[in-house]
Scaffold this motif. Structure first.
Motif, PDB file in Angstrom:
ATOM      1  N   MET A   1      34.957 -15.261   4.083  1.00 34.76           N
ATOM      2  CA  MET A   1      35.803 -16.371   4.472  1.00 34.76           C
ATOM      3  C   MET A   1      37.189 -16.229   3.854  1.00 34.76           C
ATOM      4  O   MET A   1      38.174 -16.608   4.471  1.00 34.76           O
ATOM      5  CB  MET A   1      35.140 -17.682   4.054  1.00 34.76           C
ATOM      6  CG  MET A   1      35.887 -18.915   4.508  1.00 34.76           C
ATOM      7  SD  MET A   1      35.846 -19.241   6.259  1.00 34.76           S
ATOM      8  CE  MET A   1      34.438 -20.297   6.375  1.00 34.76           C
ATOM      9  N   ASP A   2      37.251 -15.679   2.641  1.00 32.99           N
ATOM     10  CA  ASP A   2      38.540 -15.520   1.973  1.00 32.99           C
ATOM     11  C   ASP A   2      39.470 -14.589   2.751  1.00 32.99           C
ATOM     12  O   ASP A   2      40.676 -14.831   2.835  1.00 32.99           O
ATOM     13  CB  ASP A   2      38.356 -14.979   0.553  1.00 32.99           C
ATOM     14  CG  ASP A   2      37.776 -16.020  -0.394  1.00 32.99           C
ATOM     15  OD1 ASP A   2      37.889 -17.224  -0.090  1.00 32.99           O
ATOM     16  OD2 ASP A   2      37.205 -15.627  -1.432  1.00 32.99           O
ATOM     17  N   VAL A   3      38.915 -13.535   3.318  1.00 30.76           N
ATOM     18  CA  VAL A   3      39.738 -12.606   4.092  1.00 30.76           C
ATOM     19  C   VAL A   3      40.316 -13.312   5.313  1.00 30.76           C
ATOM     20  O   VAL A   3      41.507 -13.175   5.628  1.00 30.76           O
ATOM     21  CB  VAL A   3      38.915 -11.368   4.510  1.00 30.76           C
ATOM     22  CG1 VAL A   3      39.687 -10.499   5.480  1.00 30.76           C
ATOM     23  CG2 VAL A   3      38.494 -10.568   3.298  1.00 30.76           C
ATOM     24  N   LEU A   4      39.503 -14.096   5.985  1.00 33.26           N
ATOM     25  CA  LEU A   4      39.965 -14.824   7.171  1.00 33.26           C
ATOM     26  C   LEU A   4      41.056 -15.830   6.802  1.00 33.26           C
ATOM     27  O   LEU A   4      42.069 -15.944   7.502  1.00 33.26           O
ATOM     28  CB  LEU A   4      38.782 -15.528   7.836  1.00 33.26           C
ATOM     29  CG  LEU A   4      39.055 -16.208   9.178  1.00 33.26           C
ATOM     30  CD1 LEU A   4      39.549 -15.185  10.204  1.00 33.26           C
ATOM     31  CD2 LEU A   4      37.795 -16.898   9.676  1.00 33.26           C
ATOM     32  N   ILE A   5      40.863 -16.543   5.713  1.00 31.45           N
ATOM     33  CA  ILE A   5      41.880 -17.499   5.253  1.00 31.45           C
ATOM     34  C   ILE A   5      43.176 -16.756   4.927  1.00 31.45           C
ATOM     35  O   ILE A   5      44.269 -17.216   5.318  1.00 31.45           O
ATOM     36  CB  ILE A   5      41.358 -18.299   4.045  1.00 31.45           C
ATOM     37  CG1 ILE A   5      40.262 -19.269   4.488  1.00 31.45           C
ATOM     38  CG2 ILE A   5      42.497 -19.053   3.357  1.00 31.45           C
ATOM     39  CD1 ILE A   5      39.553 -19.975   3.362  1.00 31.45           C
ATOM     40  N   ASN A   6      43.081 -15.622   4.260  1.00 25.71           N
ATOM     41  CA  ASN A   6      44.282 -14.854   3.922  1.00 25.71           C
ATOM     42  C   ASN A   6      44.994 -14.310   5.160  1.00 25.71           C
ATOM     43  O   ASN A   6      46.226 -14.231   5.190  1.00 25.71           O
ATOM     44  CB  ASN A   6      43.945 -13.727   2.951  1.00 25.71           C
ATOM     45  CG  ASN A   6      43.636 -14.246   1.571  1.00 25.71           C
ATOM     46  OD1 ASN A   6      44.101 -15.306   1.172  1.00 25.71           O
ATOM     47  ND2 ASN A   6      42.824 -13.501   0.835  1.00 25.71           N
ATOM     48  N   VAL A   7      44.249 -13.954   6.193  1.00 25.35           N
ATOM     49  CA  VAL A   7      44.859 -13.508   7.449  1.00 25.35           C
ATOM     50  C   VAL A   7      45.658 -14.655   8.064  1.00 25.35           C
ATOM     51  O   VAL A   7      46.801 -14.464   8.513  1.00 25.35           O
ATOM     52  CB  VAL A   7      43.783 -12.991   8.432  1.00 25.35           C
ATOM     53  CG1 VAL A   7      44.342 -12.832   9.837  1.00 25.35           C
ATOM     54  CG2 VAL A   7      43.208 -11.674   7.938  1.00 25.35           C
ATOM     55  N   PHE A   8      45.094 -15.855   8.057  1.00 22.91           N
ATOM     56  CA  PHE A   8      45.807 -16.998   8.622  1.00 22.91           C
ATOM     57  C   PHE A   8      47.003 -17.409   7.768  1.00 22.91           C
ATOM     58  O   PHE A   8      48.026 -17.860   8.296  1.00 22.91           O
ATOM     59  CB  PHE A   8      44.855 -18.180   8.860  1.00 22.91           C
ATOM     60  CG  PHE A   8      44.128 -18.080  10.161  1.00 22.91           C
ATOM     61  CD1 PHE A   8      44.717 -18.527  11.334  1.00 22.91           C
ATOM     62  CD2 PHE A   8      42.868 -17.528  10.228  1.00 22.91           C
ATOM     63  CE1 PHE A   8      44.063 -18.430  12.545  1.00 22.91           C
ATOM     64  CE2 PHE A   8      42.194 -17.423  11.429  1.00 22.91           C
ATOM     65  CZ  PHE A   8      42.801 -17.873  12.602  1.00 22.91           C
ATOM     66  N   VAL A   9      46.906 -17.236   6.458  1.00 19.33           N
ATOM     67  CA  VAL A   9      48.071 -17.490   5.589  1.00 19.33           C
ATOM     68  C   VAL A   9      49.182 -16.513   5.949  1.00 19.33           C
ATOM     69  O   VAL A   9      50.361 -16.901   6.059  1.00 19.33           O
ATOM     70  CB  VAL A   9      47.689 -17.393   4.094  1.00 19.33           C
ATOM     71  CG1 VAL A   9      48.930 -17.346   3.224  1.00 19.33           C
ATOM     72  CG2 VAL A   9      46.809 -18.553   3.683  1.00 19.33           C
TER      73      VAL A   9
END
Length: 117
Positions: A1-9
């Protein structure tokens, strides 16, 4: 989930860069009274809106705390920016006050994001 959040950031930052970059490239034209909203500015604002909403949802789904007041203020500022850019996007020359408001509100949104803890 952290990778996905960082992509959206990252996408959110790209959106604000497009909006602010479009404003900064038109600064000289604003002084001459010939500034206009570029398509990149509209796309940057839309990118910020979509990725911002996605970030709120992803952070809540991940169980991380979300400051709803901060998000609401940032959303309100972005909606004003988006409305100004969308309504005036086809004009050959945008009024200096409207163009300046978009730049100022974009900077306000950046400051809210970084300074409001």
């Amino acid at each position: 989930m952290d990778v996905l959040i960082n992509v959206f950031v990252a996408l959110h930052i790209i959106g604000i860069a497009a909006l602010l970059g479009g404003f900064l490239t038109q600064m000289k034209a604003m002084g001459e009274g010939t500034a206009r909203f570029t398509p990149g500015m509209l796309h940057g604002a839309l990118t910020m809106l979509v990725t911002g909403v996605a970030l709120v949802g992803l952070n809540q789904a991940d169980g991380q705390p979300v400051n709803n007041l901060k998000v609401g203020v940032k959303l309100a500022v972005l909606v004003v920016v988006l409305a100004l850019v969308y309504v005036k996007r086809d004009e050959e020359a945008v009024d200096k006050r409207a163009f300046g408001a978009v730049g100022t509100l974009t900077l306000v949104n950046i400051l809210i994001a970084t300074l409001w803890t």
